[in-house]
Motif scaffolding. Structure first.
Motif, mmCIF file in Angstrom:
data_model
loop_
_atom_site.group_PDB
_atom_site.id
_atom_site.type_symbol
_atom_site.label_atom_id
_atom_site.label_comp_id
_atom_site.label_asym_id
_atom_site.label_seq_id
_atom_site.Cartn_x
_atom_site.Cartn_y
_atom_site.Cartn_z
ATOM 1 N N ILE A 84 0.897 -1.120 -0.005
ATOM 2 C CA ILE A 84 0.019 -0.036 -0.033
ATOM 3 C C ILE A 84 0.898 1.097 0.028
ATOM 4 O O ILE A 84 0.732 2.370 -0.862
ATOM 5 C CB ILE A 84 -0.877 -0.085 1.281
ATOM 6 C CG1 ILE A 84 -1.963 -1.006 1.046
ATOM 7 C CG2 ILE A 84 -1.765 1.210 1.432
ATOM 8 C CD1 ILE A 84 -2.827 -1.406 2.409
ATOM 9 N N ARG A 85 1.789 1.115 0.716
ATOM 10 C CA ARG A 85 2.893 2.424 0.991
ATOM 11 C C ARG A 85 3.462 2.682 -0.553
ATOM 12 O O ARG A 85 3.500 4.106 -0.907
ATOM 13 C CB ARG A 85 3.860 2.091 1.973
ATOM 14 C CG ARG A 85 4.817 3.240 2.319
ATOM 15 C CD ARG A 85 6.064 2.882 2.948
ATOM 16 N NE ARG A 85 6.977 2.094 1.841
ATOM 17 C CZ ARG A 85 8.013 3.053 0.717
ATOM 18 N NH1 ARG A 85 7.708 4.312 0.993
ATOM 19 N NH2 ARG A 85 8.429 2.290 0.218
ATOM 20 N N GLN A 86 3.883 1.778 -1.030
ATOM 21 C CA GLN A 86 4.531 1.854 -2.574
ATOM 22 C C GLN A 86 3.554 2.749 -3.417
ATOM 23 O O GLN A 86 4.090 3.387 -4.372
ATOM 24 C CB GLN A 86 5.065 0.531 -2.919
ATOM 25 C CG GLN A 86 6.489 0.168 -2.251
ATOM 26 C CD GLN A 86 6.891 -1.209 -2.628
ATOM 27 O OE1 GLN A 86 6.379 -1.816 -3.758
ATOM 28 N NE2 GLN A 86 7.858 -1.703 -2.096
ATOM 29 N N LYS A 87 2.171 1.982 -3.576
ATOM 30 C CA LYS A 87 1.231 2.562 -4.208
ATOM 31 C C LYS A 87 0.716 3.847 -4.099
ATOM 32 O O LYS A 87 0.358 4.654 -5.060
ATOM 33 C CB LYS A 87 0.200 1.696 -4.440
ATOM 34 C CG LYS A 87 0.492 0.320 -5.026
ATOM 35 C CD LYS A 87 -0.865 -0.661 -5.140
ATOM 36 C CE LYS A 87 -0.391 -2.077 -5.893
ATOM 37 N NZ LYS A 87 -1.562 -2.825 -6.033
ATOM 38 N N LEU A 88 0.940 4.395 -3.069
ATOM 39 C CA LEU A 88 0.718 5.749 -2.388
ATOM 40 C C LEU A 88 1.551 6.873 -2.630
ATOM 41 O O LEU A 88 1.286 7.949 -2.766
ATOM 42 C CB LEU A 88 -0.066 5.638 -0.999
ATOM 43 C CG LEU A 88 -1.293 4.876 -0.744
ATOM 44 C CD1 LEU A 88 -1.488 5.096 0.791
ATOM 45 C CD2 LEU A 88 -2.329 5.700 -1.270
ATOM 46 N N ALA A 89 3.143 6.249 -2.314
ATOM 47 C CA ALA A 89 4.102 7.199 -2.287
ATOM 48 C C ALA A 89 4.273 8.128 -3.736
ATOM 49 O O ALA A 89 4.198 7.489 -4.628
ATOM 50 C CB ALA A 89 5.403 6.197 -2.160
#
Length: 245
Positions: free
Chosen positions: A106-111
């Motif tokens: 999730i972090r990678q897709k939001l970053a």
């Protein structure tokens, strides 16, 4: 991971699964060993008290939080395939992953696209049914290409468990595949002939979370490879009598 000697598990119940009606074999003389037709299935309590890593499975309740973004702090439940949808991210295939794996995805897709430096946490909800969590993995060791622990998602058989570990290597002794299993307060050891299972001689047994699968080693195959290693250096042909390894 070192191979676990069978004598360390005595007293145990030994499944002689190599051939039909094969007698049980004990590592310690006169040890109390009983032959069984099949390994028993684990009980619910065996699953709950596991100390292995917990993996997300179907219908698992999770708490997902993105620090500083109230609209992204919510409780979710995975569907029957272990997937769920999250705002700005879309569908997440969470089955077989740890909460830490899911939070990083999730972090990678939001970053960058939506949040400069998102801080994401994913945890199992305290109210989540322990049996809905794929809370254990199967450990595959011995003569396989990628020994390690693999999450159990759905039904996993012995052949599938070995396949998860990259299959057997050239030194594997297919008729000596051992499955260690704890049920209740009793330890069980099953011995299987993987080659016979592949031929359809008897059913492919189901493997459960927390099982340890160890594929045996064939010393004869190692000696044969050592012989072949020196053959190119010889000036005359060498005829080798190939025996069953």
């Amino acid at each position: 991971m070192n191979r676990i000697p069978a004598f360390a598990l005595v007293p145990a119940l030994l499944l002689a699964g190599c051939v039909k009606n094969a007698p049980p074999v004990a590592s310690v003389p006169d040890s109390p060993v009983t032959a069984l037709k099949n390994l028993p299935e684990p009980e619910a309590s065996d699953v709950v008290r596991s100390t292995r890593l917990a993996f997300v499975g179907p219908f698992t309740e999770l708490r997902v939080e993105v620090f500083g973004v109230p609209d992204m702090q919510r409780d979710i439940m995975t569907d029957g395939k272990g997937n769920f949808a999250f705002p700005l991210v879309g569908s997440i295939a969470a089955a077989g992953k740890t909460p830490a794996d899911v939070s990083e995805e999730i972090r990678q897709k939001l970053a960058g696209r939506y949040i400069r430096d998102p801080q994401v946490t994913v945890n199992f909800k305290a109210s989540s049914n322990p049996l809905s969590i794929q809370s254990m993995s199967v450990t595959v060791d011995g003569q396989v290409n990628k020994a390690g622990a693999y999450p159990v998602v759905g039904r996993v058989t012995l052949m599938r468990a070995v396949a998860l570990a990259g299959g057997t290597n050239e030194f594997a002794k297919l008729e000596d595949v051992v499955v260690f299993r704890d049920v209740g307060n009793q330890k069980y050891v099953g011995i299987y002939n993987l080659e016979a299972i592949r031929r359809g001689n008897y059913p492919d047994p189901e493997i459960f979370p927390n099982d340890v699968v160890v594929v045996g080693d064939s010393p004869a195959r190692r000696r044969f490879k050592d012989i072949l290693a020196v053959v190119p250096a010889l000036l005359s042909p060498v005829i080798l009598l190939a025996r069953e390894f």
